[in-house]
Design a protein around this motif. Structure first.
Motif, PDB file in Angstrom:
ATOM      1  N   LEU A  50       0.817  -1.221   0.000  1.00 11.09           N
ATOM      2  CA  LEU A  50       0.000   0.000   0.000  1.00 11.09           C
ATOM      3  C   LEU A  50       0.848   1.268   0.000  1.00 11.09           C
ATOM      4  O   LEU A  50       0.348   2.360  -0.238  1.00 11.09           O
ATOM      5  N   GLU A  51       2.126   1.101   0.304  1.00  7.73           N
ATOM      6  CA  GLU A  51       2.977   2.292   0.390  1.00  7.73           C
ATOM      7  C   GLU A  51       3.654   2.568  -0.935  1.00  7.73           C
ATOM      8  O   GLU A  51       4.731   2.085  -1.214  1.00  7.73           O
ATOM      9  N   ASP A  52       2.975   3.371  -1.744  1.00 13.04           N
ATOM     10  CA  ASP A  52       3.533   3.682  -3.056  1.00 13.04           C
ATOM     11  C   ASP A  52       4.619   4.731  -2.948  1.00 13.04           C
ATOM     12  O   ASP A  52       4.625   5.542  -2.021  1.00 13.04           O
ATOM     13  N   ALA A  53       5.508   4.693  -3.917  1.00 12.27           N
ATOM     14  CA  ALA A  53       6.515   5.747  -3.990  1.00 12.27           C
ATOM     15  C   ALA A  53       5.804   7.045  -4.358  1.00 12.27           C
ATOM     16  O   ALA A  53       4.736   7.032  -4.974  1.00 12.27           O
ATOM     17  N   GLN A  54       6.429   8.151  -3.963  1.00 10.84           N
ATOM     18  CA  GLN A  54       5.809   9.446  -4.203  1.00 10.84           C
ATOM     19  C   GLN A  54       5.838   9.774  -5.699  1.00 10.84           C
ATOM     20  O   GLN A  54       6.876   9.603  -6.346  1.00 10.84           O
ATOM     21  N   SER A  55       4.702  10.210  -6.209  1.00 16.98           N
ATOM     22  CA  SER A  55       4.650  10.578  -7.624  1.00 16.98           C
ATOM     23  C   SER A  55       5.578  11.757  -7.882  1.00 16.98           C
ATOM     24  O   SER A  55       5.694  12.654  -7.050  1.00 16.98           O
ATOM     25  N   ASP A  56       6.253  11.741  -9.010  1.00 20.94           N
ATOM     26  CA  ASP A  56       7.216  12.804  -9.309  1.00 20.94           C
ATOM     27  C   ASP A  56       6.911  13.395 -10.679  1.00 20.94           C
ATOM     28  O   ASP A  56       7.494  13.017 -11.691  1.00 20.94           O
ATOM     29  N   GLY A  59       9.731  14.945 -12.668  1.00 15.27           N
ATOM     30  CA  GLY A  59      10.804  14.064 -13.131  1.00 15.27           C
ATOM     31  C   GLY A  59      10.792  13.824 -14.622  1.00 15.27           C
ATOM     32  O   GLY A  59      11.709  13.232 -15.165  1.00 15.27           O
ATOM     33  N   LYS A  60       9.719  14.214 -15.278  1.00 15.30           N
ATOM     34  CA  LYS A  60       9.595  13.875 -16.706  1.00 15.30           C
ATOM     35  C   LYS A  60      10.554  14.686 -17.556  1.00 15.30           C
ATOM     36  O   LYS A  60      10.816  15.826 -17.276  1.00 15.30           O
TER      37      LYS A  60
ATOM     38  N   HIS B 489       7.102   8.386 -13.466  1.00 16.03           N
ATOM     39  CA  HIS B 489       8.136   9.007 -12.631  1.00 16.03           C
ATOM     40  C   HIS B 489       7.704   9.083 -11.173  1.00 16.03           C
ATOM     41  O   HIS B 489       6.626   9.562 -10.861  1.00 16.03           O
ATOM     42  N   LYS B 491       9.515   9.227  -6.858  1.00 14.61           N
ATOM     43  CA  LYS B 491      10.748   9.388  -6.094  1.00 14.61           C
ATOM     44  C   LYS B 491      10.638   8.659  -4.761  1.00 14.61           C
ATOM     45  O   LYS B 491       9.553   8.525  -4.191  1.00 14.61           O
TER      46      LYS B 491
END
Lengths: 60, 727
Positions: A50-56, A59-60, B489, B491
């Motif tokens: 459930l712990e997704d990485a933070q959307s960035d 970063g594109k 993307h 982080k």
């Protein structure tokens, strides 16, 4: 058939004992772990999906 | 994405060392590879199911699609099983692994190149299977039919998959490996081991080889592989998928993480021993059969533990199951997993196996697994992944519901008649009259009873295919309505290497050490294989030898290869079990010593037609000749197809030299110089058989045709031990 097989393999008697010991060993180890494990750690682990990485978006 | 958490995950114990968001690393998940596998599974599923429908229809109308060798039942059946297992479930598994592994490790796949090589390599293997199997290039070992060059390609592509996966795990940003990853690692290692050991074969030519093992050994290795292919190709990766996607779709943590760990260790340890339950009552040693049964029964515990864990993860979220197609499919899948894993151990009990084995009951059982368990999770994943990677909503919830009901009803219409038919036929095989003779002495009587069941089964299969087509359309429209997010993307904090693990709980250390973990899982898996297999392998030199059992003559060997090429083993067993109902019907039960020159073994696993182990000498040559030409004339109402091409194609005598040399290398004691005179010997035997056949004005008998070689083989079957009684 079984007699023929058993007669021709040296030390076959030890095979079932080895397998029983391994079987017992594995399950005893897992059980010990089961009762001794730190519950807070287990809770953390259970929630990993459930712990997704933070959307960035940048970063594109 | 709607259910993405706002919080980034800091590996446990490292949060203090991370001073702030500036330490977060930016990277992107590779969604392109997930997309590739998603479309591959969507398309291949329809192909695999359609081939299944064709073979199902051929069991009702044997003349369906004419008499084209490449489209005959025996050649298409392995194409169906291979495409459903390796193309549909295989691509679905890779889709799930590539999607979830990146997110669970918070890392992009180790190498985009390896991902691409894996994808295209796998598709190339599927295409080569789709070409070679209908052309008759097969090893005949179930789910391992592909010939040696393709076997090598499978091993290479599998290693690339494993390399890419392990590489990703090593560069992960999440310290602890979630249980799904454990299942993926065990899958990679065990399938590699199974595939390599079972594929030991000596090539005769580019697309022909003989199994390294013979008879009982070959059977044991094959079913150690066959059973564990189900365990480690169709079960463990999908359990990993279950542990990731059900929590995601329900937005709930795993019900019991502790249970999932027990589930993992118990499952991989027990599964590997259970293979011999496919060989109960055969010539396999009794102790190996009993071990197979005991471990199969024990398997209920971890399997049901896993099922319960999956279903209870939905606690408090059952309302979502009513609406969300992802959860609907997954709940049906996990429930079917529970049913299959109860049914499997029950069938491994000898008394149940005596009834279920060789019948269509097994066909129902495997379809419950493939269509409901693998299918349920595969479509659940597709409905989850496609809208997310295309950044849109599912095109039509209604179509997804239609798919769900078509699939669920399709499975029921498929499985129920097959269960009934299987039991019915088995009881008919075993029914005696008061005078002690078989009530249904003619095998065909038990087959014609099944035809209505086969028809309903085809309806069930059609329903499932309609559902799959609706799903493909729905997913296609979904993709069209959005745009693919090739690189997602994100982080996350890097993995702090300085964290000491010395004071940690030992299992937690294991969770953080992929290599140590992988070695340990491999050892656990190897134990079962070695202890059970090695003693049986040793029998090879000590097997109760039967002096009258001799190698096949060159012509019989060629006939045997035709039997293999045409997939006769798909419907005919060559293993008479020691039951009165079988010895009465077929003759003396099969002995281990009779198969010592059988590379590969051809015991079979299903009797759509009668057992053939003692068919040698049962009928005159002319009977076989006419039966292969026009089965309906000899046995009215039979569903045995005709093989007209065997009457027009010439026997490849020139191949015999190489075959004899290869067989001798494998330990078959052909006399010195046999390779040079093999062709001459074969031609002489063929002449003998041809001369024995009555004159036929419409089609003159030609000793050079393949049918003669096949008759030579069939007439040899099971005859060797009869010579013992003669002197």
């Amino acid at each position: 058939m079984i007699r023929n097989v058993l007669q021709t393999i040296g030390g076959i008697e030890v095979y079932p004992i080895i397998s029983l010991l391994m079987f017992f060993g594995l399950f005893a180890t897992v059980l010990i772990w089961f009762f001794r494990v730190d519950i807070s750690h287990v809770k953390t682990m259970a929630s990993i999906p459930l712990e997704d990485a933070q959307s960035d978006e940048n970063g594109k | 994405m709607s259910n993405e958490s706002e919080h980034s995950s800091f590996p446990e114990g490292t949060s203090q060392e991370i001073s702030g968001r500036s330490t977060l690393e930016s990277f992107a998940y590779d969604n392109a590879i997930v997309k590739n596998f998603a479309w591959a599974t969507t398309i291949w599923s329809i192909v695999g199911f359609l081939v299944g429908l064709i073979v199902a229809l051929k069991l009702v109308w044997p003349d369906f699609l004419g008499f084209i060798p490449e489209l005959s039942y025996g050649r298409l059946r392995p194409l169906h099983t291979n495409s459903v297992i390796f193309a549909f479930a295989g691509n679905a598994m890779f889709m799930g692994v590539y999607y979830s592994l990146q997110r669970l490790t918070k890392a992009r796949m180790y190498s985009d190149t390896l991902s691409k090589v894996h994808f295209w390599g796998w598709q190339l293997i599927i295409v080569s299977a789709a070409l070679t199997l209908p052309l008759g290039f097969t090893t005949s070992k179930e789910y391992a039919e592909l010939e040696w060059p393709i076997d090598i390609a499978i091993a290479a592509v599998w290693v690339i998959f494993g390399w890419n996966m392990m590489g990703t795990i090593f560069k992960r940003r999440e310290k602890h490996m979630f249980v799904s990853i454990w299942f993926y690692i065990a899958t990679f290692l065990t399938v590699a081991l199974l595939h390599i050991v079972n594929s030991f074969e000596l090539p005769v030519s580019l697309l022909k080889s003989y199994s390294f093992y013979a008879g009982v050994q070959d059977a044991l290795v094959q079913w150690w592989y066959g059973h564990n292919a189900v365990a480690f190709f169709l079960t463990t990766p999908f359990l990993g998928i279950m542990y990731y996607f059900i929590p995601k779709a329900a937005n709930r943590p795993v019900f019991s993480y502790r249970l999932s760990i027990v589930h993992f260790w118990a499952l991989i340890f027990l599964y590997i021993w259970a293979g011999p339950h496919h060989l109960l009552y055969t010539a396999l040693p009794d102790w190996a059969q009993s071990l197979g049964t005991v471990f199969s029964i024990m398997l209920i515990a971890p399997s049901w533990g896993g099922m319960v864990n999956g279903l209870l993860t939905l606690r408090g979220a059952w309302d979502k199951v009513r609406e969300d197609p992802v959860l609907k499919f997954m709940v049906v899948g996990v429930t079917a997993y529970g049913m299959s894993t109860f049914e499997g151990p029950m069938m491994s009990l000898k008394n149940v196996n005596a009834i279920a084995h060789y019948t269509d009951y097994i066909i129902a059982h495997v379809h419950l697994g493939a269509l409901a368990w693998n299918g349920g999770l595969a479509y659940g994943m597709l409905y989850y992944i496609i809208p997310r990677i295309y950044r849109t909503k599912l095109y039509s919830l209604k179509l997804a519901n239609i798919h769900f009901w078509a699939a669920t009803l399709g499975i029921l219409f498929y499985a129920i008649p097959m269960y009934i038919g299987g039991i019915m036929q088995s009881l008919m095989w075993k029914e005696f009259l008061p005078d002690g003779t078989l009530r249904y002495a003619n095998f065909l009587e038990t087959v014609t009873q099944l035809i209505p069941m086969y028809m309903i089964r085809a309806v069930g299969g059609t329903l499932y295919i309609i559902g799959a087509c609706v799903a493909a359309y729905n997913l296609y429209k979904t993709a069209k309505s959005g745009s693919l997010l090739t690189d997602e993307h994100v982080k996350s904090a890097p993995l702090a290497e300085s964290v000491s693990t010395t004071h940690k709980h030992w299992h937690r250390v294991l969770e953080a050490k992929p290599l140590r973990f992988a070695v340990l899982s491999l050892i656990v898996v190897l134990i079962g294989g070695i202890i059970e297999y090695v003693p049986t392998a040793i029998i090879q030199s000590n097997i109760p030898s039967i002096s009258s059992v001799k190698p096949y003559t060159p012509l019989e060997l060629q006939g045997r290869d035709i039997y293999i090429r045409e997939g006769c083993v798909g419907c005919h067993s060559q293993m008479i079990r020691p039951f009165r109902s079988e010895t009465e019907r077929y003759g003396e039960y099969s002995k281990a010593g009779e198969f010592v020159y059988d590379h590969p073994f051809l015991w079979g696993s299903k009797r759509t037609g009668p057992d053939l182990h003692r068919v040698g000498g049962k009928y005159p040559h002319a009977w076989h000749y006419m039966h292969m030409m026009e089965p309906q004339t000899i046995s009215p109402g039979t569903i045995m197809p005709a093989y007209p091409w065997l009457f027009t194609d010439n026997t490849m005598y020139h191949e015999l030299e190489g075959k004899i040399i290869t067989m001798r290398k494998l330990g078959v004691p052909y006399p010195e110089g046999m390779e040079q005179k093999a062709e001459k010997v074969a031609r002489a035997q063929a002449e003998e058989i041809a001369n024995d056949l009555p004159e036929n004005k419409t089609m003159p008998v030609d000793a050079n045709k393949e049918i003669i070689a096949l008759i030579a083989y069939l007439q040899r079957l099971g005859k060797d031990i009869k010579a013992v009684g003669a002197h």
